[in-house]
Design an enzyme around this catalytic site. Structure first.
Site, PDB file in Angstrom:
ATOM      1  N   GLN A 237      86.700  64.901 -23.589  1.00 37.74           N
ATOM      2  CA  GLN A 237      86.652  63.435 -23.097  1.00 37.74           C
ATOM      3  C   GLN A 237      87.767  62.479 -24.101  1.00 37.74           C
ATOM      4  O   GLN A 237      87.178  62.545 -25.309  1.00 37.74           O
ATOM      5  CB  GLN A 237      85.374  62.741 -22.748  1.00 37.74           C
ATOM      6  CG  GLN A 237      85.614  61.459 -21.957  1.00 37.74           C
ATOM      7  CD  GLN A 237      84.089  60.911 -22.153  1.00 37.74           C
ATOM      8  OE1 GLN A 237      83.629  60.361 -23.054  1.00 37.74           O
ATOM      9  NE2 GLN A 237      83.708  60.502 -20.661  1.00 37.74           N
TER      10      GLN A 237
ATOM     11  N   TYR B 184      84.641  50.489 -22.047  1.00 36.59           N
ATOM     12  CA  TYR B 184      85.465  50.726 -23.072  1.00 36.59           C
ATOM     13  C   TYR B 184      86.909  50.259 -22.800  1.00 36.59           C
ATOM     14  O   TYR B 184      86.996  49.571 -21.675  1.00 36.59           O
ATOM     15  CB  TYR B 184      85.562  52.118 -23.529  1.00 36.59           C
ATOM     16  CG  TYR B 184      84.112  52.543 -24.171  1.00 36.59           C
ATOM     17  CD1 TYR B 184      83.744  52.092 -25.471  1.00 36.59           C
ATOM     18  CD2 TYR B 184      83.393  53.582 -23.646  1.00 36.59           C
ATOM     19  CE1 TYR B 184      82.667  52.159 -25.801  1.00 36.59           C
ATOM     20  CE2 TYR B 184      82.358  54.124 -24.321  1.00 36.59           C
ATOM     21  CZ  TYR B 184      82.017  53.389 -25.477  1.00 36.59           C
ATOM     22  OH  TYR B 184      80.817  53.796 -26.049  1.00 36.59           O
TER      23      TYR B 184
ATOM     24  N   ARG C 150      86.896  59.205 -15.565  1.00 35.44           N
ATOM     25  CA  ARG C 150      85.486  58.461 -15.481  1.00 35.44           C
ATOM     26  C   ARG C 150      85.455  56.781 -15.367  1.00 35.44           C
ATOM     27  O   ARG C 150      86.171  56.235 -15.955  1.00 35.44           O
ATOM     28  CB  ARG C 150      84.738  58.973 -16.645  1.00 35.44           C
ATOM     29  CG  ARG C 150      83.202  58.792 -16.277  1.00 35.44           C
ATOM     30  CD  ARG C 150      82.427  59.058 -17.691  1.00 35.44           C
ATOM     31  NE  ARG C 150      80.819  59.450 -17.030  1.00 35.44           N
ATOM     32  CZ  ARG C 150      79.779  59.369 -17.894  1.00 35.44           C
ATOM     33  NH1 ARG C 150      79.768  59.006 -19.012  1.00 35.44           N
ATOM     34  NH2 ARG C 150      78.702  59.959 -17.311  1.00 35.44           N
TER      35      ARG C 150
ATOM     36  N   GLY D 173      72.651  65.732 -17.606  1.00 30.49           N
ATOM     37  CA  GLY D 173      72.872  65.304 -18.857  1.00 30.49           C
ATOM     38  C   GLY D 173      71.631  65.592 -19.711  1.00 30.49           C
ATOM     39  O   GLY D 173      71.258  66.431 -20.546  1.00 30.49           O
ATOM     40  N   ARG D 174      70.679  64.502 -19.401  1.00 30.89           N
ATOM     41  CA  ARG D 174      69.566  64.596 -20.150  1.00 30.89           C
ATOM     42  C   ARG D 174      68.541  65.493 -19.987  1.00 30.89           C
ATOM     43  O   ARG D 174      68.156  66.424 -20.847  1.00 30.89           O
ATOM     44  CB  ARG D 174      68.438  63.370 -19.783  1.00 30.89           C
ATOM     45  CG  ARG D 174      68.944  61.981 -20.447  1.00 30.89           C
ATOM     46  CD  ARG D 174      68.354  60.787 -19.793  1.00 30.89           C
ATOM     47  NE  ARG D 174      69.014  60.295 -18.547  1.00 30.89           N
ATOM     48  CZ  ARG D 174      68.497  59.428 -17.458  1.00 30.89           C
ATOM     49  NH1 ARG D 174      67.313  59.315 -17.831  1.00 30.89           N
ATOM     50  NH2 ARG D 174      69.434  59.145 -16.458  1.00 30.89           N
TER      51      ARG D 174
END
Length: 395
Positions: A103, A175, A227, A319-320
Site C-alpha cells: 500500500q 490522507y 482504497r 483485519g483485527r
C-alpha cells in the site's frame, strides 16, 4: 465445513492473475519500521507469523516521498535505496502462495512538522483538518502536484522491482489523495480542484502514473488496487453521492479491485439516515461485475466472511481478527473452526508478533477492538462506530 465460497480462488480478469482464496489481510498500521522507513526484523517477524493463509496480504502503508510521511515507524518507498528492504518484506509475505500487495500513500495534511523534521505539512489547499492538534498545511504548487504524481509512479516501480504482486493506492482515511477529492480540503481553482470532476483529477492521475510504471517495468501480471473512504463528516465533505460518481468514473481506469475502508462492513450512511442500505452494497451495485470489491470491517467468523460472499462482494478482509488468529484460514481449511481464537490474551501478544511500538499503539488506540480476554467485553458496534468516525474525518 470447508466448502465456503471465500476459500475458492479468484482470477483478476484484466491481468490474468489468480489468488488462492478470497480472504484478504488488510493494511494495518504497525509502526515497526526504522525511522528512515526501512523494514525491521520485528516487522518481518510479524508478517511471517500472520501470512500464508490469506489470498492477499496488503502491507501497512508506505510513503512515496519524504513530505508524505504520516507517522514514526512508517514504511517508505520514496527512494531506490529502499528496494532491498521492500524485497525482504515481499519475500516474507509470499509464504504458501499468498500475494504481497504494497500500500502506497502520502499523508498530506494528516501529519506533523515534527514527523517531517521541521517541514510544514502539505495538502491540496491550506485548510486545516478538523481534528485535535492538527496543523495548517500549505497548498502544493502545480509543479509539486505533478511531482507527487510521479512519486506514486516511482513507488510502484520500486514495488515491482522488490517482487511485490501489486500495489494498493491509498485514497482513503483522509490522507492526501482523499484530500484532493474532498471539497473540505480542496479549495483550488486550477485544474486540480473546483468541480466534482476536477476533484477526481488527482486520484485518477495517480492511477494512470502507476499503470505507466506497471506497463514499463512489470515482467509478470501486477495488481493495482484502490482504497477509498465513502463519506466525510465535515461540511462540506465527501458525500455518498460524490463517492458513487467517483466509482462510476473509476470503472474506466485500469484498477483491479476497489477496497472500501470502514470499521463495519455493513455500515450505512453516517450523514443520511434515510439511506437504509449498507454503503458497500450501494457501491457494489455501481461497480457491477467490472471491478471486484474488498469488504472490510469487523469480519470475524467464517459465517461473517461467507455473508460477504453471499451479498456479491468478492473479497472479505479480516483485519483485527487476523491479529488474534494468524491461522484463521488454515483452521477453516482443516475443518477446525472451533479452534479459531476470537479473543486476545495479553500474555500472547509477543508470540503473535505484536510487539514494541505496534503493541503500544494497539493498546492505546484500538484496545476495545482487540477483544482482550481479560477485559470486560463491550458492544462491538461502539468501537466500530468510533472507528468509522475516524475514517470519515471526525475528531
Amino acid at each position: 465445513m470447508t466448502n465456503y465460497k471465500f476459500l475458492e480462488p479468484y482470477t483478476f480478469e484484466k491481468k490474468g492473475i489468480t489468488v488462492k482464496n478470497r480472504i484478504v489481510i488488510p493494511p494495518m498500521t504497525e509502526m515497526m519500521s526504522f525511522s528512515n522507513g526501512e523494514v525491521t526484523r520485528d516487522e518481518l517477524r510479524y508478517y511471517r507469523i500472520h501470512t500464508g493463509g490469506a489470498g492477499m496480504f496488503i502491507t501497512a502503508v508506505a510513503n512515496v516521498n519524504d513530505e508524505g510521511k504520516g507517522f514514526e515507524g512508517e514504511l517508505s518507498a520514496a527512494d531506490d535505496k529502499f528496494i532491498p528492504s521492500l524485497a525482504s518484506l515481499a519475500d516474507a509475505i509470499h509464504k504458501n502462495g499468498t500475494k504481497a500487495i504494497l500500500q502506497i500513500f502520502s499523508a498530506g495534511r494528516m501529519t506533523f512538522t515534527s514527523v517531517l523534521r521541521g517541514k510544514q505539512p502539505v495538502s491540496a489547499s491550506a485548510v486545516k483538518a478538523l481534528r485535535n492538534n492538527s496543523e495548517e498545511p500549505r497548498a502544493l504548487t502545480e509543479e509539486e502536484v505533478e511531482q507527487t504524481i510521479k512519486d506514486f509512479g516511482a513507488a510502484t516501480k520500486r514495488a515491482i522491482l522488490a517482487g511485490f504482486d501489486g500495489v494498493e493506492i491509498h485514497g482513503a482515511n483522509t490522507y492526501l489523495i482523499q484530500q484532493f477529492f474532498s471539497p473540505h480540503s480542496n479549495r483550488r481553482d486550477d485544474k486540480w480542484g473546483g468541480s466534482l470532476e476536477k476533484r477526481m483529477a488527482f486520484p485518477f492521475a495517480v492511477i494512470d502514473e502507476a499503470q505507466k510504471a506497471i506497463d514499463k517495468y512489470a515482467k509478470k501480471p501486477f495488481i493495482m488496487g484502490y482504497r477509498l473512504s465513502p463519506e466525510e463528516v465535515e461540511k462540506p465533505g465527501i458525500t455518498i453521492e460524490d463517492t458513487l460518481a467517483f466509482v462510476d468514473a473509476i470503472k474506466n481506469k485500469p484498477i483491479d479491485y476497489l477496497h472500501v475502508s470502514m470499521g463495519d462492513v455493513w455500515r450505512k450512511s453516517l450523514n443520511d439516515s434515510s439511506i437504509d442500505k449498507p454503503l458497500n452494497l450501494m457501491i457494489k451495485e455501481h461497480l457491477g461485475q467490472d471491478i471486484p470489491l474488498i469488504g472490510v470491517g469487523d469480519i470475524q467468523s467464517p459465517a461473517d466472511a461467507e455473508k460477504v460472499m453471499d451479498n456479491g462482494i468478492e473479497f472479505a478482509a479480516i483485519g483485527r481478527e487476523s491479529l488474534r488468529e494468524p491461522n484463521w484460514v488454515e483452521k477453516v481449511e482443516s475443518g477446525d473452526e472451533n479452534a479459531i481464537r476470537y479473543t486476545l490474551s495479553l500474555s500472547d501478544h509477543d508470540a503473535l508478533g505484536l510487539s514494541g511500538t505496534f503493541w503500544e499503539f494497539l493498546l492505546a488506540s484500538f484496545r476495545p477492538g482487540l477483544q482482550i480476554s481479560s477485559d470486560k467485553q463491550t458492544d462491538r458496534s461502539l468501537f466500530n462506530n468510533a472507528l468509522d468516525g475516524i475514517f470519515a474525518g471526525a475528531k
